[in-house]
Design an enzyme around this catalytic site. Structure first.
Site, PDB file in Angstrom:
ATOM      1  N   GLU A  20     -10.067   2.343  -5.213  1.00  0.00           N
ATOM      2  CA  GLU A  20      -9.296   3.675  -4.777  1.00  0.00           C
ATOM      3  C   GLU A  20      -8.451   3.960  -5.802  1.00  0.00           C
ATOM      4  OE1 GLU A  20     -10.798   4.148  -0.544  1.00  0.00           O
ATOM      5  OE2 GLU A  20      -9.359   3.487  -0.619  1.00  0.00           O
ATOM      6  N   HIS A  46      -3.296   2.847  -4.853  1.00  0.00           N
ATOM      7  CA  HIS A  46      -2.237   2.551  -2.754  1.00  0.00           C
ATOM      8  C   HIS A  46      -0.849   2.268  -3.703  1.00  0.00           C
ATOM      9  CE1 HIS A  46      -5.196   3.512  -0.312  1.00  0.00           C
ATOM     10  NE2 HIS A  46      -6.145   2.963  -1.308  1.00  0.00           N
ATOM     11  N   ASP A  60       0.597  -1.062  -0.359  1.00  0.00           N
ATOM     12  CA  ASP A  60       0.028  -0.273   0.230  1.00  0.00           C
ATOM     13  C   ASP A  60       0.756   1.385   0.029  1.00  0.00           C
ATOM     14  OD1 ASP A  60      -2.268   1.897   0.449  1.00  0.00           O
ATOM     15  OD2 ASP A  60      -2.876   0.344   1.018  1.00  0.00           O
TER      16      ASP A  60
HETATM   17  C1  ACM Z   1     -11.095  -0.562   0.804  1.00  0.00           C
HETATM   18  O1  ACM Z   1     -11.488  -0.335   1.934  1.00  0.00           O
HETATM   19  N1  ACM Z   1     -10.168   0.385   0.168  1.00  0.00           N
HETATM   20  C2  ACM Z   1     -11.200  -1.918   0.192  1.00  0.00           C
END
Ligand code: ACM
Ligand code: ZN
Length: 511
Positions: A303, A239, A166
């Site tokens: 995201e 991420h 991440d």
């Molecule tokens: C997430 O909670 N961004 C998958």
């Protein structure tokens, strides 16, 4: 039937089908008995039950793949299951019937290891029963990961989703790209307090850690011994800042970047226009495949801001060259290309529900986290789905009124609400329901920095998720669950689990 079965020094575990897998279930029981009693129950091959012993057999008459029938009489214990996991789950049930001191890691003087006579026939409602753990925002060493896997196994769940990369840290050693862990596994410092509160204050302390490939192999083997499959998650295209800090050329702008020290979503993501990005990810995934034998590789997909792609000449060139409509379709191109690679290696991808945007990759499974709509849409498109909606199974949310609780990300998700969740959406037609493979709880760790606090946020809410994975909806009863949990709470005390002991009811519910 009345009475108890008592384990003695003469008790044996007899396996009618003796192989590596059935032996795992037998060995687990043998170790369980050895801990508090100090004696070892021998495991042997044999075709008939014996008085004073445990008999385990595979029985093709049992329909459910993970189902079992457990018969305990004062004379003997008989376990029948379709397959080895069923034997293992029966052993976990025996464990739950044992006195809680069985959990003590040392010999208990004068311990009488007895289990009450009974017959239990059980099978899980869903084939997929998982728990996720984010080890990027905060790192948990191998021992903590194994302990988490122990709890997954105790509650008869079968999947551990390991969130390994991440923005705030890259946690898996990749031999071909050493900077991923030399640089990407460490951040300069960490935000103090909540991300929603400015001005930002940082702790000034370097933070990080990663798992070597040897440690990962050891954890994978450990999980396998408990019938838990690990799904590794390598996040893309977003991420990805920790990877970009190590290899900035994989971004649209070229960087430089630092491993992120706050929470939230970052604009800098992998460049979808560069061939280097795909070469890099294929190399990384090749090493990941070598470490994790399971069918699924999680590729994230959530995201991912399109800000950089909109301005990047190479990303724009890719959109034109591939005849894509927009950046959403570019993300879809990205995921499809990775899927093709993983499929060619005999693996399947799973991703967060954003991978529906711009079109699902042909074989992809979907984790529905932004509510249940993504899961419903994917099932309607005949794709496998894991239900993991934020409002029911995000265990980073507050579990009672926040005022007197340690800092958490937000939300309100009491045990009763977790328990109430039915993963099968009523919107699905009967022929679509088979695509809902199961349920998973997620533990994101922005605000969870210690093992004690991880315990506190995870248990007992994880146990409610486990029960949802096993029990038909019409048979679920929260009062009954709570009474059983409160009776078994002492087991977790003996195990040293720092579970939440507060208000379990949904005090905001309209009744
Ligand atoms: C997430 O909670 N961004 C998958
Ligand atoms: Zn780009």
């Amino acid at each position: 039937m009345n009475g108890d079965f008592v384990f003695t020094t003469k008790s044996r575990i007899i396996l009618s089908t003796f192989n590596d897998e059935t032996l795992l279930a037998a060995d687990f029981l043998s170790h369980l008995v050895a801990n508090p009693t100090g004696f070892k129950t021998k495991v042997a091959e044999g075709k008939k039950p014996e008085s004073g012993s445990v008999f385990m057999m595979l029985d093709t008459a049992i329909k459910d793949k993970e189902g079992y029938v457990l018969t305990i009489t004062p004379k003997k214990i008989i376990i029948k299951a379709k397959s080895a996991p069923g034997l293992f789950y029966a052993v976990q049930t025996i464990r739950q019937l044992m006195p809680v001191d069985v959990e003590k890691p040392f010999v208990v003087e004068g311990f009488r290891l007895a289990v009450p006579a009974c017959e239990i026939k059980d099978a899980p409602r869903f084939a997929y029963r998982g728990m996720h753990l984010d080890v990027c925002r905060h790192f948990f060493p191998p021992g903590d990961v194994k302990r988490y896997i122990d709890m997954i196994a105790l509650h008869k769940m079968n999947t551990f989703h390991w969130h390994l990369t991440d923005d705030q840290g890259w946690r898996i050693e990749i031999k071909k790209y050493p900077r991923l862990t030399e640089v990407g596994a460490f951040r300069k410092e960490t935000l103090v307090g909540h991300d929603g509160k400015q001005p930002f204050v940082y702790d000034g302390k370097p933070y990080g850690g990663f798992y070597t490939q040897d440690e990962i192999r050891d954890i994978v083997a450990y999980a396998k011994s408990k019938f838990v499959t690990i799904i590794p998650e390598i996040e893309m295209p977003g991420h990805a800042l920790a990877a970009l800090a190590a290899y900035p050329a994989l971004s649209c702008t070229g960087g430089p970047f630092d491993v992120y020290t706050r929470w939230g979503v970052v604009d800098d993501v992998y460049c979808a226009g560069k061939e280097e990005t795909f070469n890099f990810l294929e190399d990384v995934l090749t090493e990941v495949i070598g470490l994790f034998p399971g069918k699924y590789i999680h590729i994230g997909g959530d995201e991912c801001p399109k800000t950089r792609w909109e301005k990047c000449p190479l990303c724009q060139k890719r959109i034109k060259a591939e005849g894509l409509k927009d950046e959403q379709e570019l993300q879809s191109y990205f995921i499809r290309r990775i899927e093709k690679f993983l499929n060619s290696k005999g693996r399947k991808i799973i991703g967060w529900d954003e991978i529906l945007e711009g079109g699902l990759a042909p074989e992809a499974a979907v984790m529905s986290w932004r509510g249940t709509d993504g899961g419903i849409a994917a099932a309607q498109q005949k794709h496998d789905v894991i239900m993991t909606p934020g409002e029911y199974v995000y265990l980073d949310h507050y579990q009672c009124e926040p005022a007197d609780q340690p800092l958490a990300i937000g939300g309100y998700l009491p045990l009763e609400r977790v328990y109430s969740y039915n993963p099968m959406p009523s919107e699905l037609k009967s022929e679509e329901q088979k695509y809902i493979l199961g349920i998973q709880g997620n533990v994101w760790t922005e605000y969870i920095g210690t093992r004690d606090y991880l315990d506190y946020m995870t248990y007992p809410r994880m146990i409610a998720i486990a029960e949802t994975g096993w029990t038909q909806d019409r048979l679920k009863d929260f009062d009954d669950f709570l009474a059983r949990f409160e009776a078994s709470g002492k087991r977790y005390d003996v195990m040293g689990i720092n579970y939440f002991k507060g208000e379990y009811r949904d005090t905001r519910a309209v009744r």
